[in-house]
Design a protein around this motif. Structure first.
Motif, PDB file in Angstrom:
ATOM      1  N   ILE A  20      56.162  42.792  41.901  1.00  0.00           N
ATOM      2  CA  ILE A  20      55.008  41.991  42.332  1.00  0.00           C
ATOM      3  C   ILE A  20      54.149  41.706  41.101  1.00  0.00           C
ATOM      4  N   ARG A  21      52.887  42.040  41.150  1.00  0.00           N
ATOM      5  CA  ARG A  21      52.072  41.825  39.942  1.00  0.00           C
ATOM      6  C   ARG A  21      51.024  42.928  39.860  1.00  0.00           C
ATOM      7  N   GLY A  22      50.384  42.994  38.724  1.00  0.00           N
ATOM      8  CA  GLY A  22      49.268  43.922  38.564  1.00  0.00           C
ATOM      9  C   GLY A  22      49.670  45.378  38.695  1.00  0.00           C
ATOM     10  N   ASP A  63      42.366  38.945  31.846  1.00  0.00           N
ATOM     11  CA  ASP A  63      43.220  39.432  32.934  1.00  0.00           C
ATOM     12  C   ASP A  63      43.041  38.562  34.173  1.00  0.00           C
ATOM     13  N   ASN A  64      43.179  39.116  35.356  1.00  0.00           N
ATOM     14  CA  ASN A  64      42.955  38.349  36.584  1.00  0.00           C
ATOM     15  C   ASN A  64      42.504  39.290  37.687  1.00  0.00           C
ATOM     16  N   GLU A  65      41.340  39.006  38.230  1.00  0.00           N
ATOM     17  CA  GLU A  65      40.810  39.787  39.355  1.00  0.00           C
ATOM     18  C   GLU A  65      40.987  41.294  39.150  1.00  0.00           C
ATOM     19  N   LEU A  66      40.411  41.783  38.074  1.00  0.00           N
ATOM     20  CA  LEU A  66      40.462  43.223  37.813  1.00  0.00           C
ATOM     21  C   LEU A  66      39.735  43.948  38.941  1.00  0.00           C
ATOM     22  N   MET A 103      36.138  30.209  39.472  1.00  0.00           N
ATOM     23  CA  MET A 103      37.380  30.094  38.697  1.00  0.00           C
ATOM     24  C   MET A 103      38.549  29.724  39.596  1.00  0.00           C
ATOM     25  N   GLU A 104      38.427  30.050  40.883  1.00  0.00           N
ATOM     26  CA  GLU A 104      39.462  29.640  41.854  1.00  0.00           C
ATOM     27  C   GLU A 104      38.733  29.199  43.112  1.00  0.00           C
ATOM     28  N   GLN A 105      38.969  27.969  43.497  1.00  0.00           N
ATOM     29  CA  GLN A 105      38.292  27.420  44.677  1.00  0.00           C
ATOM     30  C   GLN A 105      39.339  26.971  45.691  1.00  0.00           C
ATOM     31  N   CYS A 150      51.234  32.635  52.129  1.00  0.00           N
ATOM     32  CA  CYS A 150      52.267  33.390  51.410  1.00  0.00           C
ATOM     33  C   CYS A 150      52.477  34.781  51.962  1.00  0.00           C
ATOM     34  N   TRP A 151      51.759  35.796  51.516  1.00  0.00           N
ATOM     35  CA  TRP A 151      52.100  37.153  51.985  1.00  0.00           C
ATOM     36  C   TRP A 151      51.566  37.441  53.388  1.00  0.00           C
ATOM     37  N   ALA A 152      50.654  36.613  53.850  1.00  0.00           N
ATOM     38  CA  ALA A 152      50.142  36.788  55.215  1.00  0.00           C
ATOM     39  C   ALA A 152      50.495  35.517  55.978  1.00  0.00           C
ATOM     40  N   ALA A 204      56.310  34.175  44.685  1.00  0.00           N
ATOM     41  CA  ALA A 204      55.638  34.882  45.782  1.00  0.00           C
ATOM     42  C   ALA A 204      54.542  34.047  46.447  1.00  0.00           C
ATOM     43  N   GLU A 205      54.000  33.085  45.735  1.00  0.00           N
ATOM     44  CA  GLU A 205      52.864  32.354  46.308  1.00  0.00           C
ATOM     45  C   GLU A 205      53.236  31.007  46.914  1.00  0.00           C
ATOM     46  N   MET A 206      54.528  30.859  47.236  1.00  0.00           N
ATOM     47  CA  MET A 206      54.939  29.660  47.981  1.00  0.00           C
ATOM     48  C   MET A 206      54.103  29.594  49.246  1.00  0.00           C
TER      49      MET A 206
HETATM   50  C1  GAL Z   1      43.623  35.049  43.986  1.00  0.00           C
HETATM   51  C2  GAL Z   1      44.420  35.303  42.722  1.00  0.00           C
HETATM   52  C3  GAL Z   1      45.344  34.145  42.440  1.00  0.00           C
HETATM   53  C4  GAL Z   1      46.106  33.797  43.668  1.00  0.00           C
HETATM   54  C5  GAL Z   1      45.125  33.448  44.762  1.00  0.00           C
HETATM   55  C6  GAL Z   1      45.780  32.980  46.035  1.00  0.00           C
HETATM   56  O1  GAL Z   1      43.071  36.199  44.504  1.00  0.00           O
HETATM   57  O2  GAL Z   1      43.574  35.467  41.620  1.00  0.00           O
HETATM   58  O3  GAL Z   1      46.216  34.481  41.390  1.00  0.00           O
HETATM   59  O4  GAL Z   1      46.912  34.864  44.018  1.00  0.00           O
HETATM   60  O5  GAL Z   1      44.374  34.582  45.039  1.00  0.00           O
HETATM   61  O6  GAL Z   1      46.705  33.826  46.494  1.00  0.00           O
END
Ligand code: GAL
Length: 649
Positions: free
Chosen positions: A102-104, A140-143, A299-301, A308-310, A348-350
């Motif tokens: 997975i990641r992280g 990094d990402n969402e530490l 940073m992410e909107q 994806c996972w849910a 994984a994020e399809m």
């Molecule tokens: C965020 C994460 C992204 C991506 C997004 C949607 O929490 O930083 O990399 O996973 O969710 O799943």
């Protein structure tokens, strides 16, 4: 106002890059975020770098006047690292290593993770640190303040405790380890909260220190990266992106050394049926602005349905892509990057939907995004505009952790009361700051300090002084319960706040899912839930009384004149109407200008630049709303934001 997108060149065929960049330029995209998960392509084999593709991508964007946010890819070390150092993975609560795939999953204290992170960060910053196109760095990402249960992290925890407390005797005292014969007689006896049993069985004093350590641990990693980036990229702003999760590090400490705050904003795509639910993301947005008390970035909107996972969520209703981004601007963001440009067709994020579907045929969501870009251009003069608030809500990460450790009663969670208070004051069209409990309070007229459960004497002193000098303070259930070690203060509640409140909690009743009617002096009856502090006034006036059970007639809400100010105490957890009533009373009493009769789900915020005042009016409902606002008739479509400029007045 700047709009950007999160983009993954490494996921797409090169033939698409140019097309994508052209369309971005044409649409008005000003920034792309790159590379946060791309380590295996940047360093395919240990010590062998390949920057050619990233050079090409950055160049492609730079030529189109699109800036880049470059990320350190340390959230996903490549598999060669784990192959060589199998113990570089995090260890789970049951003592088992996390599986890769997975990641992280890296342990941020493993020497190989640190050394390899250093190498990739140095290589990236040497190459791009001075590059004009690079506008900012993301660490990094969402530490998150995740717990890793490996021996190294455990050793670090012991060191952390030693630094803080000095000796085993002091730890034993601070944690009350005599209970259940848990006194340490050697450092090796200190363990992380392993085990299959719930953390609730662990000692709360120990658990609070463990939560603080987990937060400090990740902040140290972030600070270390920030310093490393700045060595080769001086002057470029550095941040990291966070979300409102169950494992938040203490944002106030985390961002103290970073240049700006960046938040990942995913408002729901289906509004809850129960209007009582606190569904507006406005609270989160105000909280993120409050971290540095400055304009922030998203940073992410949200760009489409989440999945994806849910199971996948509903798609964004018309208006949401644009409206939620403008809502972030209204609450103090000045840059918003959409996650993501296009829906993933691999990995994984399809099915986590981007602005463009995986088919690569731009559709409704993309058209709305293009419209957002046009609006954002027109709002250029709002950039940097301040949000001035008379009302503040204080947040304590110590209390957040401590309530997670001991949830008090069924349904009780720390952020409910801050959110309800926020909703009550914003419903009056007021700007509200959501800030750290240690912030300076000067300039505010009303300060809500809900559930200051872990008592920091410096905070209680500041609140005393604020009220004495004429401010209004709103305190609630579970104030002054614990000391800084998360042990109970041996005094009647609300302990250090008793003099301000002018009342004492004679007894309390954790009623969980039950309700108790609370009758106000004006006859209104609102149900209390979860918790009832049974108050004995000691000078305070009774505003509302319980109307059931053995404490019928006893005070539930009080108001006390203290110094030149006023202190309210809300002894139960109410439905929204309770907070609405108190907010209105305090706002009137403090003589603040407010907007009466705003329809529910309409938010008004005000940003000020020089002498210009911008009013943002947002319809957060999935139905149109028509109402009078400041002498004019306004009609707002679902999720529509209107920005009224001073010239419109
Ligand atoms: C965020 C994460 C992204 C991506 C997004 C949607 O929490 O930083 O990399 O996973 O969710 O799943």
């Amino acid at each position: 106002m700047r709009i950007g997108v999160d983009y993954y060149p490494e996921h797409w065929d090169r033939a698409l890059w140019e097309q994508d960049a052209d369309l971005m330029q044409k649409t008005g995209v000003k920034l792309v975020r790159l590379a946060e998960f791309a380590w295996c392509r940047l360093e395919p084999r240990e010590g062998e770098f390949d920057f050619a593709w990233l050079d090409e991508a950055i160049d492609l964007f730079a030529k189109r006047d699109i800036g880049v946010v470059l990320c350190t890819p340390t959230s996903c070390p490549p598999l060669w690292l784990y192959e060589k150092y199998p113990d570089a993975v995090m260890v789970e609560k049951d003592g088992q290593p996390t599986r890769t795939g997975i990641r992280g999953h890296r342990c941020i204290n493993h020497p190989a993770v640190i050394e390899n992170s250093r190498r990739i960060i140095e290589a990236m910053t040497k190459r791009y640190g001075q590059c004009d196109a690079v506008k900012a760095w993301q660490i990094d990402n969402e530490l998150e303040a995740y717990f890793c249960f490996c021996e190294r992290c455990n050793g670090k925890f012991r060191k952390w405790l030693k630094n803080k407390h000095g000796s085993l005797e002091a730890i034993n005292r601070a944690h009350g380890n005599v209970v259940w014969s848990n006194e340490y007689s050697s450092w090796e006896q200190i363990q992380p909260p392993y085990g299959h049993y719930a953390d609730a069985w662990m000692n709360p004093a120990y658990m609070l220190d463990y939560s603080r350590f987990a937060s400090d641990n990740v902040i140290e990693f972030s600070n270390w990266q920030a310093a490393l980036i700045r060595e080769n990229s001086p002057g470029k702003p550095v941040t990291t992106n966070v979300w409102y999760s169950g494992h938040m590090p203490d944002f106030y400490r985390e961002f103290a050394t970073l240049d700006f705050m960046a938040y990942d904003n995913y408002p729901v795509t289906r509004l809850p049926d129960d209007p009582e639910e606190c569904f507006s993301h406005a609270f989160h947005l105000d909280m993120m602005r409050g971290v540095k008390r400055k304009p922030f970035w998203v940073m992410e909107q949200l760009s489409g349905g989440m999945g994806c996972w849910a199971p996948m969520s509903r798609t964004t209703s018309p208006g949401m892509v644009k409206g939620y981004a403008l809502q972030a601007f209204a609450h103090g963001a000045d840059t918003v990057l959409h996650f993501r440009w296009r829906t993933a067709n691999i990995g994984a994020e399809m099915h986590w939907h981007g602005l463009i579907d995986a088919s690569n045929v731009p559709g409704r969501r993309f058209e709305e995004f293009a419209d957002l870009c046009r609006t954002a251009r027109a709002l250029e003069d709002v950039r940097g505009a301040e949000i001035r608030a008379d009302v503040a809500i204080l947040i304590s990460f110590d209390s957040e952790y401590a309530f997670k450790i001991q949830p008090q009663t069924e349904g009780y969670y720390y952020f409910e009361q801050p959110q309800r208070l926020h909703r009550a004051f914003t419903a009056l069209g007021l700007n509200v700051d959501v800030i750290g409990q240690h912030e300076d309070l000067s300039g505010y007229r009303v300060v809500c300090a809900p559930e200051l459960y872990v008592t920091d004497p410096a905070v209680s002193e500041r609140l005393h002084a604020f009220a004495e000098q004429g401010g209004t303070v709103i305190l609630t259930t579970r104030s002054g319960v614990k000391d800084m070690n998360n042990n109970i203060i041996m005094d009647q509640l609300p302990t250090v706040y008793r003099d301000m409140v002018g009342a004492v909690v004679a007894e309390y009743n954790p009623i969980g899912a039950d309700t108790v009617p609370v009758r106000f002096e004006d006859g209104a009856v609102i149900n209390g839930r979860q918790w009832c502090d049974i108050l004995e006034p000691e000078g305070a006036e009774v505003v509302a009384r319980y109307d059931a059970d053995f404490y019928r007639g006893k005070a539930a809400v009080t108001r006390n004149a203290f110094g030149k100010g006023v202190v309210w105490y809300v002894g139960t957890v109410g439905r929204q109407a309770l907070y609405d009533k108190i907010a209105l009373a305090t706002v009137r009493e403090a003589g603040l200008d407010y907007v009466p009769d705003l329809p529910p789900q309409v938010e008004v915020t005000t940003r000020v630049a020089d002498s210009k005042t911008f009013r943002f009016v947002f319809n957060h409902a999935d139905a149109p709303q028509r109402f009078r606002f400041e002498g004019r008739e306004l009609t707002l479509a679902p999720f529509e934001m209107k920005v009224l400029k001073p010239t419109d007045r």
